[in-house]
Design an enzyme around this catalytic site. Structure first.
Site, mmCIF file in Angstrom:
data_model
loop_
_atom_site.group_PDB
_atom_site.id
_atom_site.type_symbol
_atom_site.label_atom_id
_atom_site.label_comp_id
_atom_site.label_asym_id
_atom_site.label_seq_id
_atom_site.Cartn_x
_atom_site.Cartn_y
_atom_site.Cartn_z
ATOM 1 N N CYS A 273 113.345 23.838 26.395
ATOM 2 C CA CYS A 273 113.994 22.496 26.568
ATOM 3 C C CYS A 273 115.007 22.385 27.855
ATOM 4 O O CYS A 273 115.548 24.243 28.443
ATOM 5 C CB CYS A 273 114.661 21.546 25.489
ATOM 6 N N ILE B 240 111.011 24.935 30.704
ATOM 7 C CA ILE B 240 109.467 26.254 31.079
ATOM 8 C C ILE B 240 108.482 25.852 29.578
ATOM 9 O O ILE B 240 109.007 25.708 28.913
ATOM 10 C CB ILE B 240 110.869 27.181 30.834
ATOM 11 N N GLU B 241 108.048 25.425 30.752
ATOM 12 C CA GLU B 241 106.935 25.121 28.959
ATOM 13 C C GLU B 241 105.875 26.325 29.535
ATOM 14 O O GLU B 241 105.304 26.907 29.811
ATOM 15 C CB GLU B 241 105.676 23.808 29.004
ATOM 16 N N CYS C 66 117.081 15.766 23.568
ATOM 17 C CA CYS C 66 115.884 15.757 22.357
ATOM 18 C C CYS C 66 117.039 16.100 20.947
ATOM 19 O O CYS C 66 118.646 16.925 21.575
ATOM 20 C CB CYS C 66 114.995 16.848 22.091
ATOM 21 N N GLU D 249 118.485 22.140 28.492
ATOM 22 C CA GLU D 249 119.691 22.417 27.664
ATOM 23 C C GLU D 249 119.962 23.876 27.032
ATOM 24 O O GLU D 249 120.627 24.373 27.544
ATOM 25 C CB GLU D 249 120.046 21.254 26.776
#
Length: 132
Positions: free
Chosen positions: A54, A44-45, A87, A56
């Site tokens: 992210c 979700i940016e 990441c 995860e």
């Protein structure tokens, strides 16, 4: 359906819900917790990079809010990168709620293609028993 495939399908469904208007890089994750339930998340940016979440991290949040604290296995899928691993930050977040042998499934559009232990991805993680 195998347990791996069940996680893959859940991660793929989560990826379809990603909010990635800036990177155009949708990612989905599915976590099986110790209670056997699957918790999902998508990236979700937001415009104030890098303040997004992210996939995860989102899945871990759902798991924690459901009262669970132990990850058994994780599947990750990205639309534009086959076998996309978590990441660095997410590797440590996963380590917070799992163990060195926790299975991480890296997927492409057809299913699970590679299985790693968390210790393969993050061999020298911070250990909560030592630090916390």
């Amino acid at each position: 359906m195998t347990m791996e495939n069940e996680l893959f399908e859940a991660a793929r469904e989560a990826m379809a819900k990603a909010h990635a208007p800036y990177s155009k890089f949708p990612v989905g994750a599915a976590i099986r917790a110790e209670d056997g339930r699957i918790y999902t998340g998508a990236n979700i940016e937001n415009l104030s990079f890098p303040e997004g979440w992210c996939a995860e991290t989102t899945a871990i949040s759902h798991m924690v809010m459901a009262g669970q604290r132990k990850i058994v296995e994780v599947a990750v899928i990205a639309e534009k990168l086959a076998l996309c691993p978590p990441c660095g930050g997410c590797r440590q977040r996963l380590a917070e709620f799992s163990g060195a042998s926790t299975r991480i499934y890296l997927c492409d559009e057809t299913g699970v293609k590679k299985t790693l232990a968390l210790s393969d991805l993050l061999p020298h993680s911070f250990e909560t028993e030592v630090i916390g």
